[in-house]
Design an enzyme around this catalytic site. Structure first.
Site, PDB file in Angstrom:
ATOM      1  N   HIS A  67     -14.248  -3.139   6.878  1.00 55.09           N
ATOM      2  CA  HIS A  67     -13.022  -2.346   6.762  1.00 55.09           C
ATOM      3  C   HIS A  67     -12.913  -1.253   7.826  1.00 55.09           C
ATOM      4  CE1 HIS A  67     -11.321  -3.840   2.954  1.00 55.09           C
ATOM      5  NE2 HIS A  67     -12.561  -3.965   2.537  1.00 55.09           N
TER       6      HIS A  67
ATOM      7  N   LYS B 238      -2.247   9.454   2.305  1.00 51.81           N
ATOM      8  CA  LYS B 238      -3.472   8.685   2.519  1.00 51.81           C
ATOM      9  C   LYS B 238      -4.638   9.667   2.623  1.00 51.81           C
ATOM     10  CE  LYS B 238      -1.531   6.772   6.081  1.00 51.81           C
ATOM     11  NZ  LYS B 238      -1.712   5.355   5.900  1.00 51.81           N
ATOM     12  N   ARG B 239      -5.835   9.116   2.596  1.00 46.20           N
ATOM     13  CA  ARG B 239      -7.034   9.925   2.766  1.00 46.20           C
ATOM     14  C   ARG B 239      -6.920  10.776   4.035  1.00 46.20           C
ATOM     15  NH1 ARG B 239     -11.858   8.136   5.316  1.00 46.20           N
ATOM     16  NH2 ARG B 239     -10.914   6.059   5.445  1.00 46.20           N
TER      17      ARG B 239
ATOM     18  N   LYS C 179      -6.533   9.111  11.065  1.00 47.11           N
ATOM     19  CA  LYS C 179      -5.231   8.840  10.441  1.00 47.11           C
ATOM     20  C   LYS C 179      -4.160   9.801  10.950  1.00 47.11           C
ATOM     21  CE  LYS C 179      -7.278   6.731   6.325  1.00 47.11           C
ATOM     22  NZ  LYS C 179      -6.691   5.377   6.414  1.00 47.11           N
TER      23      LYS C 179
ATOM     24  N   THR D  76      -2.852  -0.655   3.645  1.00 51.82           N
ATOM     25  CA  THR D  76      -2.030  -1.329   2.633  1.00 51.82           C
ATOM     26  C   THR D  76      -0.873  -0.436   2.224  1.00 51.82           C
ATOM     27  OG1 THR D  76      -3.537  -0.562   0.891  1.00 51.82           O
ATOM     28  CG2 THR D  76      -3.866  -2.792   1.731  1.00 51.82           C
TER      29      THR D  76
ATOM     30  N   LYS E  55       3.131  -1.314   1.190  1.00 51.08           N
ATOM     31  CA  LYS E  55       3.834  -0.852  -0.013  1.00 51.08           C
ATOM     32  C   LYS E  55       5.133  -0.159   0.344  1.00 51.08           C
ATOM     33  CE  LYS E  55      -0.720  -0.239  -1.957  1.00 51.08           C
ATOM     34  NZ  LYS E  55      -1.853   0.695  -1.969  1.00 51.08           N
TER      35      LYS E  55
END
Length: 812
Positions: free
Chosen positions: A362, A551-552, A557, A659, A663
């Site tokens: 991942h 998100k985290r 990110k 993901t 969504k």
């Protein structure tokens, strides 16, 4: 009880009780309340138990069918299962929602309030755990004989709150009121050993003499697929001491020492991802991974031996999927069980283990692949250390036999440098039959970066299985207005076959449909606005563009890029208050790891910027910024349907898949993102006119990172960014405190490994393009409809069929 009419000669058959009868019965006999005194949570428990009863029949039928057919079993090992609230999911999959609603309507109760009174299990932190939960749903829907294995965390991931904008971590208490869905299996307990030493018996066979033993106790939750036709199991392990209490010490008055074993054992399943910045924290993390992996493998072997005798055939009947490197210890542990417990010779044990095991990667971040110091590993797992050295000998022979000129030391699981480490990514790769990436780009980058040498030696091992999401949770349930519109328009077949959404494409040209689609989004934005006001006291304008990044919190990110652009937008609005600005609401949510100092500082910066902007009366509703606390599945189900714009802005080449991007797009949000992870495939499916791509591509990122990049020079060449960095340094956003964000300023100017500065101008320009498109709602809604219509390929059902065909050989 009411009886059915009977024909002559037939025995009387009794009609099964209605759902309402079952709810009332459980309220009285399981909860211990009558209807007059029951509170909402009591009704929630009673309804959960009633639905669970309905699921159990299908659960047992499924199990009997699997045993009778000899269907291959798939075991999914994951450190996280971010399952969210289970009641609404179960109602939907069992097609009992309307029956339950009618029951509560008759009593003047709100089914929605009953559903939201269920605690959200704190068993995951982000995409890894949510993917595992989606896969459990899809395995049951597709009909794969699957069992998920994980840890029953007592407190799970921490509950996040803010104090003056700083993240605070508090223990979650999701289990305080019990868990109506689980069955405790008191007869299923497996020992997990640590420490000690290895000796040899009279025949020279290794014998592990452990110094510590923890017992793993099983708790089972049924997971029903769509329409309840197939029900699988999620088995979570809870730690127990081998000796509950040292009675002698207790009677001597040393109460703490008497309970020591219990405290040490139970600490293993207290918290998800305990801080690993201390030696004790690192050891606990390793023990957690060993604990659930060993218990799961013992359970798998036990199940196999109930119906088969020859363990050499284990791979014919069993597929074990390792979700990331956390369960990579399965490689030596399965070899140990086969060799030490069941008498198989080492080489055969390794071949059997490799035939069973498959590894999902991942991440392309080397530090996230996990590596354990040799000293720690050997102290905790001396027998496993022996086995890994023997596995490395096999790997060395395979490297030499490949004749590719690869240095065996690069491939081996044990890295001899800097005191020595066990590289869990290498171990998982060497010991698995298949290694899969989770998006097309990620899979190709695996071959060129973190697993380049291993791929050269084992060229057929890596393959791709792009992630997916379950349409039941992430459209049917979380967005009933949109799912209702879709079903009214094209029928309900899309719920089990998401690619039927393609039939919506022509409706993108239908002005009346686009308007109905827009009204659905408007209603969802109203609901989110109410939620934000309840949580934070900030009033939002639902007609503004809702721009969302949830998100985290991690540097790659790039929440930092988002908030820096927000600050630049604020400056531009202040400099030109009469400009043609598109009103925006910037919404952030996500947790930073407790020991991740810079990520926590980014949260503080976002909250300080929000305080500055939201209290600027001259700006009004033109720009608002909010950071919602304690992001979890339940809050995501409110946030995602309300999004106009989905932020998927990771540094290209670092996000494996994502993901959340799927969504959001499924629910009609447009994506702003880099060509990273599954964004690449979303672009292919929705079309380049219906997604906003900016920034460098992965190859450009790699070249810049390796070519002497000087971030302070790039910042100086980017005036808007330079102005913002200067403001941060001057304390403009921190009430004059010039030192508060020195770590962020230093990161941007001196390090900037994740390349915020080079992508800043492209990101800014793309956001202004988005402003223009959003002002023309005909243009925007057409794009939004086409996003929903073209997201069918990203169903987790499709992903699971791919795993079952290409990796597990376990199609039903």
């Amino acid at each position: 009880m009411t009886t059915l009419p009977i024909e002559t000669g037939q025995k009387e058959r009794r009609r099964p009780p209605s759902l309402g009868d079952m709810i009332v019965r459980h309220l009285v006999y399981s909860v211990g309340k009558d209807q007059a005194h029951a509170v909402t949570r009591d009704w929630c428990v009673a309804l959960s138990l009633a639905i669970r009863d309905r699921m159990v029949d299908g659960w047992m039928t499924t199990t009997r069918r699997i045993y009778k057919s000899g269907q291959k079993r798939v075991y999914y090992l994951s450190m996280e299962f971010m399952i969210g609230r289970l009641l609404e999911d179960a109602l939907s999959n069992m097609e009992l929602t309307e029956e339950a609603r009618a029951f509560f309507d008759e009593r003047g109760l709100d089914l929605g309030e009953v559903l939201t009174s269920e605690p959200d299990p704190a068993l995951g932190n982000g995409g890894l755990g949510r993917l595992a939960a989606c896969f459990m749903d899809s395995m049951a829907t597709v009909g794969v004989a699957g069992i998920g294995y994980g840890i029953r965390y007592e407190h799970g991931i921490f509950r996040q709150s803010f104090q003056d904008g700083w993240q605070l971590e508090e223990p979650e208490d999701w289990l305080v009121g019990g868990n109506a869905w689980e069955f405790e299996r008191t007869e299923v307990v497996h020992p997990v050993n640590f420490g000690g030493y290895v000796s040899s018996d009279a025949n020279g066979k290794p014998v592990w003499n452990p110094s510590e033993r923890i017992m793993a106790a099983a708790f089972d939750t049924p997971i029903a697929g769509w329409k309840g036709q197939h029900v699988n199991t999620l088995r979570l392990w809870s730690a127990r001491p081998a000796e509950v209490l040292n009675l002698s010490q207790f009677n001597q008055g040393d109460f703490v020492a008497a309970a020591r074993q219990q405290i040490v054992a139970e600490s293993i399943t207290k918290v998800l991802y305990p801080g690993d910045h201390t030696p004790e924290g690192r050891e606990l993390r390793l023990k957690q991974e060993v604990f659930f992996t060993s218990a799961s493998l013992q359970d798998i072997v036990h199940r196999f031996l109930l119906n088969h005798e020859n363990l050499e055939k284990l791979g014919d009947h069993v597929a074990i999927q390792l979700n990331d490197t956390h369960p990579a210890i399965a490689v030596p542990e399965l070899v140990r069980l086969l060799e030490d417990v069941h008498g198989m010779d080492f080489r055969k044990a390794f071949d059997v283990a490799r035939a069973c095991l498959h590894y999902t990667n991942h991440t392309l971040l080397p530090e996230a692949l996990e590596r354990w110091p040799l000293e720690l590993f050997e102290r905790c797992l001396p027998r496993h250390m022996q086995i890994i050295r023997a596995i490395d000998d096999i790997a060395t022979a395979e490297v030499l036999a490949a004749g590719k000129g690869i240095d065996p030391n690069v491939v081996r699981a044990i890295d001899p440098h800097y005191g020595g480490f066990v590289r869990m990514g290498n171990l998982a790769f060497i010991g698995s039959s298949h290694v899969n990436g989770v998006s097309a780009l990620h899979t190709e980058l695996m071959k060129k970066t973190v697993f380049k040498d291993l791929h050269t030696v084992y060229p057929d091992r890596i393959l791709n299985q792009t992630n997916g999401i379950t349409p039941r949770r992430w459209l049917l349930e979380c967005n009933p207005r949109l799912s209702g519109l879709i079903t009214e328009t094209i029928g309900d077949g899309w719920v089990a076959d998401l690619e039927q959404l393609k039939a919506l494409e022509p409706y993108a040209e239908d002005a009346a449909f686009r308007e109905r689609f827009r009204r659905v989004k408007a209603d969802n934005k109203e609901r989110l606005s109410v939620y934000v006001q309840e949580q934070l006291g900030v009033k939002l304008d639902p007609t503004a563009l809702f721009d969302i990044q949830i998100k985290r919190i991690h540097e790659y990110k790039r929440q930092l890029l988002n908030i820096l652009e927000t600050m630049a937008l604020y400056n531009a609005m202040k400099a030109n208050p009469n400009g043609e600005w598109q009103p925006r609401v910037k919404i952030f949510a996500g947790k930073a790891a407790p020991s991740y100092t810079l990520a926590k500082l980014i949260i503080k910066l976002i909250n300080d910027v929000a305080d500055k902007i939201n209290n600027d009366s001259a700006l009004g509703d033109m720009l608002k910024v909010v950071f919602l606390p304690n992001y979890n599945v339940s809050s995501a189900e409110i946030i995602i349907p309300a999004a106009d714009l989905s932020e998927q802005i990771s540094t290209a080449g670092f996000e494996a898949s994502g993901t959340g991007n799927m969504k959001f797009a499924l629910n009609g949000a447009l994506t702003i993102g880099t060509l990273d992870g599954a964004n690449v495939e979303i672009l292919e499916h929705v079309g380049e006119d219906n997604i906003y791509i900016f920034g460098m591509e992965a190859e450009e990122v790699a070249q810049l990172q390796s070519g002497g990049y000087q971030p302070w020079v790039r910042v100086g060449e980017t005036p808007r960014l330079q102005d913002v960095v200067t403001q941060i340094s001057s304390g403009f956003f921190s009430h004059g405190d010039t030192e508060r964000f020195a770590g962020i300023v230093d990161n941007v100017l001196a390090h900037d490994y994740f390349l915020v500065a080079p992508d800043f101008d492209s990101y800014w320009s793309t956001q202004r393009w988005i402003d223009k498109d959003f002002r023309d709602q005909n243009v925007w809604q057409r794009k939004a409809v086409l996003n929903t219509a073209n997201m069918g390929w990203f169903s987790a059902d499709r992903t699971i069929r791919g795993y079952a065909k290409d990796i597990w050989n376990a199609l039903p």
